[in-house]
Design an enzyme around this catalytic site. Sequence first.
Site, mmCIF file in Angstrom:
data_model
loop_
_atom_site.group_PDB
_atom_site.id
_atom_site.type_symbol
_atom_site.label_atom_id
_atom_site.label_comp_id
_atom_site.label_asym_id
_atom_site.label_seq_id
_atom_site.Cartn_x
_atom_site.Cartn_y
_atom_site.Cartn_z
ATOM 1 N N ASN A 9 1.991 -9.653 16.902
ATOM 2 C CA ASN A 9 0.538 -10.514 16.985
ATOM 3 C C ASN A 9 0.596 -11.467 15.870
ATOM 4 O O ASN A 9 0.023 -11.075 14.787
ATOM 5 C CB ASN A 9 -0.678 -9.494 17.051
ATOM 6 C CG ASN A 9 -1.851 -10.045 17.357
ATOM 7 O OD1 ASN A 9 -2.039 -11.135 17.619
ATOM 8 N ND2 ASN A 9 -2.837 -9.425 17.098
ATOM 9 N N LYS A 11 -1.857 -13.374 15.769
ATOM 10 C CA LYS A 11 -3.321 -14.072 15.528
ATOM 11 C C LYS A 11 -3.731 -15.491 15.420
ATOM 12 O O LYS A 11 -2.746 -16.073 16.174
ATOM 13 C CB LYS A 11 -3.986 -13.214 14.143
ATOM 14 C CG LYS A 11 -3.395 -11.866 14.190
ATOM 15 C CD LYS A 11 -4.115 -10.848 13.168
ATOM 16 C CE LYS A 11 -3.565 -9.661 13.172
ATOM 17 N NZ LYS A 11 -4.416 -8.481 12.377
ATOM 18 N N HIS A 95 -8.043 -6.137 21.596
ATOM 19 C CA HIS A 95 -7.745 -5.933 20.454
ATOM 20 C C HIS A 95 -8.794 -5.726 19.551
ATOM 21 O O HIS A 95 -9.982 -6.228 19.690
ATOM 22 C CB HIS A 95 -7.003 -7.268 19.688
ATOM 23 C CG HIS A 95 -6.407 -7.174 18.347
ATOM 24 N ND1 HIS A 95 -6.971 -7.355 17.150
ATOM 25 C CD2 HIS A 95 -5.119 -6.828 17.967
ATOM 26 C CE1 HIS A 95 -6.187 -7.300 16.253
ATOM 27 N NE2 HIS A 95 -5.208 -6.677 16.673
ATOM 28 N N GLU A 97 -10.144 -6.938 16.629
ATOM 29 C CA GLU A 97 -10.764 -8.056 16.317
ATOM 30 C C GLU A 97 -11.640 -8.804 17.413
ATOM 31 O O GLU A 97 -12.835 -9.113 17.132
ATOM 32 C CB GLU A 97 -9.795 -9.098 15.734
ATOM 33 C CG GLU A 97 -9.214 -8.602 14.292
ATOM 34 C CD GLU A 97 -7.591 -8.852 14.106
ATOM 35 O OE1 GLU A 97 -7.208 -9.670 14.516
ATOM 36 O OE2 GLU A 97 -7.401 -8.234 13.046
ATOM 37 N N GLU A 167 -4.650 1.431 17.255
ATOM 38 C CA GLU A 167 -4.525 1.024 16.118
ATOM 39 C C GLU A 167 -5.827 1.320 15.431
ATOM 40 O O GLU A 167 -7.034 0.836 15.874
ATOM 41 C CB GLU A 167 -4.753 -0.662 16.429
ATOM 42 C CG GLU A 167 -3.415 -1.289 17.258
ATOM 43 C CD GLU A 167 -3.254 -2.791 16.940
ATOM 44 O OE1 GLU A 167 -2.330 -3.151 16.040
ATOM 45 O OE2 GLU A 167 -4.173 -3.487 17.361
ATOM 46 N N GLY A 173 -4.583 -5.024 8.977
ATOM 47 C CA GLY A 173 -4.820 -5.863 7.990
ATOM 48 C C GLY A 173 -5.201 -5.709 6.740
ATOM 49 O O GLY A 173 -5.692 -6.245 5.859
ATOM 50 N N SER A 213 -0.741 -2.482 9.779
ATOM 51 C CA SER A 213 0.035 -2.565 8.454
ATOM 52 C C SER A 213 1.205 -2.019 8.534
ATOM 53 O O SER A 213 1.606 -1.344 7.705
ATOM 54 C CB SER A 213 -0.899 -2.076 7.469
ATOM 55 O OG SER A 213 -2.244 -2.661 7.199
HETATM 56 C C1 PEP Z 1 -2.637 -6.314 14.747
HETATM 57 O O1 PEP Z 1 -3.003 -7.258 14.425
HETATM 58 O O2 PEP Z 1 -2.657 -5.575 15.841
HETATM 59 C C2 PEP Z 1 -2.351 -5.614 13.441
HETATM 60 C C3 PEP Z 1 -1.714 -4.051 13.373
HETATM 61 O O3 PEP Z 1 -2.433 -6.002 12.202
HETATM 62 P P1 PEP Z 1 -1.346 -5.709 10.933
HETATM 63 O O4 PEP Z 1 -0.296 -5.142 11.067
HETATM 64 O O5 PEP Z 1 -1.576 -7.021 10.061
HETATM 65 O O6 PEP Z 1 -2.304 -4.619 10.477
#
Ligand code: PEP
Length: 251
Positions: A9, A11, A95, A97, A167, A173, A213
């Site tokens: 992803n 973003k 997601h 966010e 997640e 992040g 992460s």
């Molecule tokens: C994501 O964008 O779904 C995500 C898990 O980001 P990150 O790996 O940066 O934590």
Amino acid sequence: MKKPFVAGNWKMNTDSRTSVDLADSLASGIVENYNATVAVFPPFVYLQAVRDALDGSSIAVGAQDVYFEPDGAFTGEISVSMLKEIGCNYCLCGHSERRHVIGETDKLINKKVIAAIGGGLLPVLCVGELLKEREASQTNEVVTRQLKEGLAGLSAEKLAAVIIAYEPVWAIGTGLTATPQQAQEVHDFIRKLLAQMYDDESASEIRILYGGSVKPSNAADLMGQKDVDGLLVGGASLKADDFLSIIRASV
Ligand code: PEP
């Protein structure tokens, strides 16, 4: 045996040049006989160029979001058929966010999941708890609500098109990763819940990805968990070498 699914992803990152450079590096770095499904999710405006750059490779392209209406006066939105037309196969739905920054509700996310499947896009339905919810031991409750509402109205047949991504919001992040055991615990809970909502076969066949992460150093341990069928990678998917290492660690 389910093929691992590794998703990147991007973003709101990259630009017209770096998105294509990243796609080129992935296309040339990927080993074609690996046993994984790989997809990248660039920003909307670079989808077409990234799709073109990945042409001839086995890496698929997905969108970070989609709108549920087919067309009309929905300023700023992008439909399923628009995404299909330019070669997208997947879209993220819900997601964290979009849930927590943009304010999307489970009801809206459910409409997106249904529209995606109806139009031939495979939705990656993202679920996960906030830190305060984990600390209050509400993880299972939150994930149950997000899954029941996000999948409302979907038959077992339609569920087969869905990919779930767990997640934990506190791990996205932040550099904090759920331990493999924490991830496995929630994945196991999700699979059992899906077995109750649908049936054992649908629950065992659905792919449940972990995201939060993920990096080259923790990908193999996470993938080693019984109910982790793939990874949704944010930050580390912006570096071709890291993303390729994560793919290698996943197969
Ligand atoms: C994501 O964008 O779904 C995500 C898990 O980001 P990150 O790996 O940066 O934590």
